[in-house]
Design a protein around this motif. Structure first.
Motif, PDB file in Angstrom:
ATOM      1  N   ILE A  43       1.127  -1.079  -0.087  1.00  0.00           N
ATOM      2  CA  ILE A  43       0.003   0.285   0.127  1.00  0.00           C
ATOM      3  C   ILE A  43       0.757   1.559   0.071  1.00  0.00           C
ATOM      4  O   ILE A  43       1.049   1.265   1.369  1.00  0.00           O
ATOM      5  CB  ILE A  43      -0.924  -0.136   1.155  1.00  0.00           C
ATOM      6  N   ASP A  44       0.853   2.060  -1.214  1.00  0.00           N
ATOM      7  CA  ASP A  44       1.677   3.092  -1.830  1.00  0.00           C
ATOM      8  C   ASP A  44       1.423   4.433  -1.390  1.00  0.00           C
ATOM      9  O   ASP A  44       1.889   5.043  -1.627  1.00  0.00           O
ATOM     10  CB  ASP A  44       2.889   2.813  -2.785  1.00  0.00           C
ATOM     11  N   HIS A  45       0.125   4.232  -0.411  1.00  0.00           N
ATOM     12  CA  HIS A  45      -0.496   5.620  -0.899  1.00  0.00           C
ATOM     13  C   HIS A  45       0.886   6.949  -0.076  1.00  0.00           C
ATOM     14  O   HIS A  45       1.132   6.296   1.135  1.00  0.00           O
ATOM     15  CB  HIS A  45      -1.357   5.384  -0.114  1.00  0.00           C
ATOM     16  N   PRO A  46       0.975   7.829  -1.190  1.00  0.00           N
ATOM     17  CA  PRO A  46       2.163   9.041  -0.175  1.00  0.00           C
ATOM     18  C   PRO A  46       1.517   8.924   1.595  1.00  0.00           C
ATOM     19  O   PRO A  46       2.196   8.975   2.443  1.00  0.00           O
ATOM     20  CB  PRO A  46       1.374  10.639  -0.960  1.00  0.00           C
ATOM     21  N   LEU A  47       0.141   8.872   2.155  1.00  0.00           N
ATOM     22  CA  LEU A  47      -0.320   9.410   3.486  1.00  0.00           C
ATOM     23  C   LEU A  47       0.385   8.218   4.331  1.00  0.00           C
ATOM     24  O   LEU A  47       1.204   8.525   5.647  1.00  0.00           O
ATOM     25  CB  LEU A  47      -1.806  10.127   3.833  1.00  0.00           C
ATOM     26  N   VAL A  48       0.148   7.355   4.331  1.00  0.00           N
ATOM     27  CA  VAL A  48       0.448   5.911   4.646  1.00  0.00           C
ATOM     28  C   VAL A  48       2.343   5.579   4.772  1.00  0.00           C
ATOM     29  O   VAL A  48       2.264   5.733   6.047  1.00  0.00           O
ATOM     30  CB  VAL A  48      -0.020   4.302   3.995  1.00  0.00           C
ATOM     31  N   GLN A  49       2.603   5.844   3.547  1.00  0.00           N
ATOM     32  CA  GLN A  49       4.527   6.169   3.584  1.00  0.00           C
ATOM     33  C   GLN A  49       4.779   6.900   4.971  1.00  0.00           C
ATOM     34  O   GLN A  49       5.366   7.297   5.467  1.00  0.00           O
ATOM     35  CB  GLN A  49       4.998   6.306   2.417  1.00  0.00           C
ATOM     36  N   HIS A  50       4.300   8.076   4.787  1.00  0.00           N
ATOM     37  CA  HIS A  50       4.460   9.417   5.535  1.00  0.00           C
ATOM     38  C   HIS A  50       4.228   9.263   6.613  1.00  0.00           C
ATOM     39  O   HIS A  50       4.869   9.059   7.446  1.00  0.00           O
ATOM     40  CB  HIS A  50       3.565  11.203   4.665  1.00  0.00           C
ATOM     41  N   LYS A  51       2.889   8.219   6.964  1.00  0.00           N
ATOM     42  CA  LYS A  51       2.794   8.046   8.220  1.00  0.00           C
ATOM     43  C   LYS A  51       3.939   6.767   9.037  1.00  0.00           C
ATOM     44  O   LYS A  51       4.250   7.033   9.714  1.00  0.00           O
ATOM     45  CB  LYS A  51       1.594   8.242   9.161  1.00  0.00           C
ATOM     46  N   LEU A  52       3.925   6.128   8.242  1.00  0.00           N
ATOM     47  CA  LEU A  52       5.423   5.158   8.552  1.00  0.00           C
ATOM     48  C   LEU A  52       6.808   5.611   9.715  1.00  0.00           C
ATOM     49  O   LEU A  52       7.090   5.104  10.179  1.00  0.00           O
ATOM     50  CB  LEU A  52       5.073   4.094   7.218  1.00  0.00           C
ATOM     51  N   THR A  53       6.898   6.589   8.424  1.00  0.00           N
ATOM     52  CA  THR A  53       8.451   7.134   8.674  1.00  0.00           C
ATOM     53  C   THR A  53       8.515   7.468  10.123  1.00  0.00           C
ATOM     54  O   THR A  53       9.326   7.707  10.835  1.00  0.00           O
ATOM     55  CB  THR A  53       8.549   7.985   7.886  1.00  0.00           C
ATOM     56  N   LEU A  54       6.818   8.469  10.222  1.00  0.00           N
ATOM     57  CA  LEU A  54       6.941   8.764  11.656  1.00  0.00           C
ATOM     58  C   LEU A  54       7.296   7.839  12.452  1.00  0.00           C
ATOM     59  O   LEU A  54       7.752   8.201  13.938  1.00  0.00           O
ATOM     60  CB  LEU A  54       5.804   9.548  11.794  1.00  0.00           C
ATOM     61  N   MET A  55       6.892   6.415  11.962  1.00  0.00           N
ATOM     62  CA  MET A  55       6.299   5.799  13.564  1.00  0.00           C
ATOM     63  C   MET A  55       7.462   5.002  13.588  1.00  0.00           C
ATOM     64  O   MET A  55       7.927   4.661  14.746  1.00  0.00           O
ATOM     65  CB  MET A  55       5.326   5.011  12.813  1.00  0.00           C
ATOM     66  N   ARG A  56       8.598   5.127  12.720  1.00  0.00           N
ATOM     67  CA  ARG A  56       9.427   4.474  12.385  1.00  0.00           C
ATOM     68  C   ARG A  56      10.217   4.705  13.671  1.00  0.00           C
ATOM     69  O   ARG A  56      11.871   4.793  13.752  1.00  0.00           O
ATOM     70  CB  ARG A  56      10.385   4.023  11.130  1.00  0.00           C
ATOM     71  N   MET A  57      10.793   6.123  13.560  1.00  0.00           N
ATOM     72  CA  MET A  57      11.206   7.344  13.774  1.00  0.00           C
ATOM     73  C   MET A  57      11.470   7.092  15.393  1.00  0.00           C
ATOM     74  O   MET A  57      10.420   6.779  16.498  1.00  0.00           O
ATOM     75  CB  MET A  57      10.739   8.548  14.088  1.00  0.00           C
ATOM     76  N   GLN A  58      13.125   6.843  15.785  1.00  0.00           N
ATOM     77  CA  GLN A  58      12.826   6.205  17.593  1.00  0.00           C
ATOM     78  C   GLN A  58      12.623   7.236  18.662  1.00  0.00           C
ATOM     79  O   GLN A  58      12.032   6.810  19.581  1.00  0.00           O
ATOM     80  CB  GLN A  58      14.062   5.767  17.955  1.00  0.00           C
TER      81      GLN A  58
END
Ligand code: PRP
Ligand code: URA
Length: 211
Positions: free
Chosen positions: A9-24
């Motif tokens: 699921i490559d929707h830009p909002l999903v990818q953006h929010k995933l990046t925020l979740m990855r950040m320690q």
């Protein structure tokens, strides 16, 4: 990677929010909110092929034929614990969905799943089930949960996770070739402790603040 059967699921909002979740530095409150938002967006994507049927209705102006959801009823099955973080976002989109729970934890030594809870809607065989867990690492937990659901009669299952390792996708493809896997990312690999690299760490601990 190319022989893996997986829907990204490559929707830009999903990818953006995933990046925020990855950040320690993302704390529990934000992690929880982001997981809920992403789950809603992902549910929107995976339900785009749900069957519709015609319905006769009356608007304040005239009678008309309009579309409504048809097909099988749905069920949502979070794998405890971390799967719980995906429930609210999906329920906001599909408020009548029935919810079952499968409790599994991964033994830290063997990395094998241990079942400790299972409570399902009585009519699982008649429902399309969305099984949710943020992390698909070795695939042991998801594969065991899917086998358990099939033993209980489930016939129509979709698996939705946030981050997958190639190993985990391969296990589900091999053990459950009938089940479609959706994820926001297939990451690089697993480390020696079975954690996804780069991943986002321990999803359950980050979600519930038990780090
Ligand atoms: C995590 C995650 C998955 C599982 C994935 O749960 O939420 O259920 O690990 O790993 P696997 O693909 O190698 O089986 P964990 O066992 O940490 O339990 P928790 O959700 O209670 O934290
Ligand atoms: N479970 C998690 O929560 N994270 C991983 O990276 C692997 C398993």
């Amino acid at each position: 990677m190319s022989d893996l059967k997986v829907n990204i699921i490559d929707h830009p909002l999903v990818q953006h929010k995933l990046t925020l979740m990855r950040m320690q530095e993302t704390g529990t409150k934000d992690f929880r909110e982001l997981l809920e938002e992403i789950s809603m967006l992902m549910a929107y994507e995976i339900t785009r092929d749900l069957p519709l049927v015609d319905m006769e209705i009356k608007t304040p102006v005239s009678k008309c034929t309009s579309k409504t959801l048809g097909g099988k009823k749905m069920g949502l099955i979070p794998i405890l614990r971390a799967g719980l973080g995906m429930v609210n976002g999906i329920v906001r989109l599909i408020p009548t969905i029935k919810i079952g729970h499968v409790g599994l934890y991964r033994d830290p030594e063997t990395l094998k799943p241990v079942e400790y809870y299972c409570k399902l809607p009585t009519d699982v065989s008649e429902r399309t089930l969305i099984v949710v867990d943020p992390m698909l690492a070795t695939g042991g937990s998801a594969s065991a949960a899917l086998s358990l659901l099939k033993e209980k009669g489930a016939k129509n299952i979709i698996f939705l996770c946030l981050v997958a390792a190639p190993d985990g996708v391969k296990v589900i493809n091999e053990d459950h070739p009938d089940i479609k896997v959706y994820t926001a990312s297939v990451d690089e690999k697993l480390n020696d402790h079975g954690y996804i690299v780069p991943g986002l760490g321990d999803a359950g601990d980050r979600l519930f603040g038990t780090l």
